[in-house]
Design a protein around this motif. Structure first.
Motif, PDB file in Angstrom:
ATOM      1  N   GLY A   7      -9.239  -1.502  -5.865  1.00  0.00           N
ATOM      2  CA  GLY A   7      -9.917  -2.509  -6.661  1.00  0.00           C
ATOM      3  C   GLY A   7      -9.175  -2.910  -7.916  1.00  0.00           C
ATOM      4  N   SER A   8      -8.096  -2.208  -8.238  1.00  0.00           N
ATOM      5  CA  SER A   8      -7.364  -2.524  -9.463  1.00  0.00           C
ATOM      6  C   SER A   8      -5.912  -2.823  -9.128  1.00  0.00           C
ATOM      7  N   SER A   9      -5.218  -3.405 -10.060  1.00  0.00           N
ATOM      8  CA  SER A   9      -3.799  -3.719  -9.877  1.00  0.00           C
ATOM      9  C   SER A   9      -2.915  -2.750 -10.643  1.00  0.00           C
ATOM     10  N   LYS A  10      -3.438  -1.566 -10.878  1.00  0.00           N
ATOM     11  CA  LYS A  10      -2.665  -0.544 -11.563  1.00  0.00           C
ATOM     12  C   LYS A  10      -1.872   0.241 -10.532  1.00  0.00           C
ATOM     13  N   SER A  20       0.860 -12.278  -3.799  1.00  0.00           N
ATOM     14  CA  SER A  20      -0.349 -11.448  -3.711  1.00  0.00           C
ATOM     15  C   SER A  20      -0.237 -10.409  -2.606  1.00  0.00           C
ATOM     16  N   LYS A  26      -7.350   3.284  -5.364  1.00  0.00           N
ATOM     17  CA  LYS A  26      -7.457   2.326  -6.464  1.00  0.00           C
ATOM     18  C   LYS A  26      -7.196   0.908  -5.968  1.00  0.00           C
ATOM     19  N   TRP A  38       1.394   2.045  -4.475  1.00  0.00           N
ATOM     20  CA  TRP A  38      -0.016   1.891  -4.819  1.00  0.00           C
ATOM     21  C   TRP A  38      -0.818   3.012  -4.184  1.00  0.00           C
ATOM     22  N   SER A  63      -9.778  -6.684  -1.242  1.00  0.00           N
ATOM     23  CA  SER A  63      -9.383  -6.294  -2.588  1.00  0.00           C
ATOM     24  C   SER A  63      -7.919  -6.671  -2.773  1.00  0.00           C
ATOM     25  N   TYR A  64      -7.444  -6.644  -4.020  1.00  0.00           N
ATOM     26  CA  TYR A  64      -6.112  -7.153  -4.333  1.00  0.00           C
ATOM     27  C   TYR A  64      -5.263  -6.117  -5.061  1.00  0.00           C
ATOM     28  N   PHE A  65      -3.952  -6.197  -4.787  1.00  0.00           N
ATOM     29  CA  PHE A  65      -2.933  -5.547  -5.609  1.00  0.00           C
ATOM     30  C   PHE A  65      -2.067  -6.665  -6.181  1.00  0.00           C
ATOM     31  N   GLN A  66      -1.929  -6.703  -7.465  1.00  0.00           N
ATOM     32  CA  GLN A  66      -1.122  -7.742  -8.084  1.00  0.00           C
ATOM     33  C   GLN A  66      -0.096  -7.090  -8.994  1.00  0.00           C
TER      34      GLN A  66
END
Length: 450
Positions: A293-296, A240, A291, A287, A254-257
């Motif tokens: 809030g998203s894992s894009k 994570s 953004k 990243w 918030s996360y980056f996955q």
């Protein structure tokens, strides 16, 4: 019209020294009515017309008389007093530099030749770093803006003041299985973030030497940390990437996955717009801060063939990212994050553990592991090797740069911490000190950090 006045002006122009010649000869004359005798001019024109119509010789028939009258009218006012001529060229004092290439070449020839840069290949100072962990996936060293070096040695974390060489013990873990696994200074150098093997994250006040707060971390050890103003980003063995907003006491995050194995490298760009992450899955992700809030991800680079821990953003080209691969890869790759492609790949012949850009010149320094255990300096963008810095006897795991960008510090599995003046140009004092090493303040005598 060949008048004495015109010949005089030509002689003055060609005989004047080059330092006082005018640069711009001008292209037009702006009359001044206060210097004109309009009545006389009208009378002369009328007289000339009357003489032509009456078939009489005009008064100004003689060339010499004409020239005399013309010179008088150009140099004398209506009272017969001389006045200053209107200058058609700018003042020599305000003359701009010549734009001619030949003049620039002549000026360059007059400049003294530049002294070749001397790069020291031995360390200026060596400190002992006992019990430093020999683990490729941890980040145990960071140099803050306050000129204090933080380094984790075993279960303890020390602060070394580069200004006065004072050493302070910040913390020691009683449980040997729970030890510091990553450290990172905040942008202002006042707060130190510490990640632990137990997956917790703590914030420490470097002045008061006290813990400020604890953050809810991931479910496994925190091997990498990176700050972006008030956002602290952590990378963990549970794959994570968590962004912690330290301004909020409600554990806002918030996360980056995107990684499938341990995240061992994290680095925010200087602008704070992009985050680079490297993992044991041989992948580099880029990243966007907008953004979170998203894992894009913005980019996914899969060119490395080993774990990627070494990451560094170029200080003079915001869309250039350098990454280094592990033992099975041994490459330094330069990425254009604007185009999303690799623009340079260099085989180093050894495990790449860390990277640091030179802020003063277009160079990059790499730290290496198995087979070489050295630091290598490369030119950019050609990536041709300048020199090798040797001294460590085990793999060089960590690199950090001083606040002024002149000094590099390296920490290796040989339990030594070495300081290199590789990014600093030579000075007279440095040259003198190299002659008499016994009087050199940055001597090679070993000092314990404890």
């Amino acid at each position: 019209m060949d008048s004495p006045l015109m010949r005089l002006r030509e002689r003055e122009w060609f005989s004047a020294p080059s330092s006082t010649r005018f640069c711009d000869p001008g292209d037009r004359f702006i009359p001044t009515r206060s210097l004109m005798n309009l009545d006389l001019a009208h009378c002369l024109l009328t007289t000339k017309d009357q003489a032509r119509t009456s078939n009489q010789s005009p008064t100004l028939n003689s060339k010499e008389e004409y020239r005399r009258r013309l010179e008088e009218n150009l140099t004398l006012d209506d009272e017969g007093k001389p006045f200053r001529m209107l200058v058609f060229k700018p003042s020599p004092k305000k003359c701009k530099k010549s734009l001619f290439l030949a003049d620039e070449m002549l000026q360059d020839e007059k400049k003294p030749p530049q002294t070749p840069r001397c790069i020291p290949t031995v360390a200026d100072r060596i400190l002992d770093g006992p019990k430093i962990l020999d683990d490729y996936y941890l980040n145990l060293l960071d140099w803050g803006k306050n000129n204090i070096l933080a380094i984790a040695l075993g279960s303890s974390l020390y602060l070394w003041n580069a200004a006065n060489s004072e050493v302070q013990l910040l913390l020691t873990m009683e449980n040997e299985e729970d030890y510091p696994t990553s450290v990172s200074w905040s942008d202002d150098g006042k707060t130190l973030a510490v990640g632990f093997a137990s997956s917790k994250i703590e914030l420490w006040d470097a002045v008061a030497l006290s813990k400020v707060r604890a953050l809810e971390g991931p479910s496994d050890r925190v091997g990498s940390l990176s700050w972006n103003e008030k956002i602290l980003t952590s990378g963990s063995r549970d794959t994570s990437i968590i962004n912690h907003d330290v301004r909020s006491f409600s554990q806002s995050k918030s996360y980056f996955q995107g990684h499938t194995q341990e995240v061992c490298g994290l680095r925010w760009s200087s602008s704070g717009n992009f985050l680079a992450s490297g993992g044991n899955d041989n992948i580099v992700h880029v990243w966007e801060s907008s953004k979170m809030g998203s894992s894009k991800f913005l980019h996914r680079f899969t060119d490395h063939s080993a774990a990627v821990r070494a990451l560094a953003w170029c200080p003079f080209q915001s869309h250039r990212l350098a990454s280094g691969g592990g033992t099975l890869d041994q490459c330094i790759k330069i990425w254009n994050t604007q185009l999303g492609k690799c623009i340079k790949s260099t085989i180093t012949g050894a495990q790449v553990c860390a990277l640091e850009w030179n802020r003063h010149q277009k160079e990059i320094l790499s730290a290496h592991g198995y087979n070489q255990n050295q630091l290598s300096l490369w030119t950019y963008p050609s990536m041709s090797k300048v020199t090798d810095l040797r001294g460590h006897t085990a793999r060089v795991l960590h690199l950090a740069q001083s606040p002024d960008g002149s000094t590099l510090v390296s920490a290796a599995a040989d339990e030594t911490i070495r300081f290199w003046k590789v990014f600093e140009p030579p000075s007279s004092s440095t040259l003198r000190s190299s002659i008499d090493e016994s009087h050199n303040f940055f001597s090679l005598k070993r000092m314990h950090i404890r």
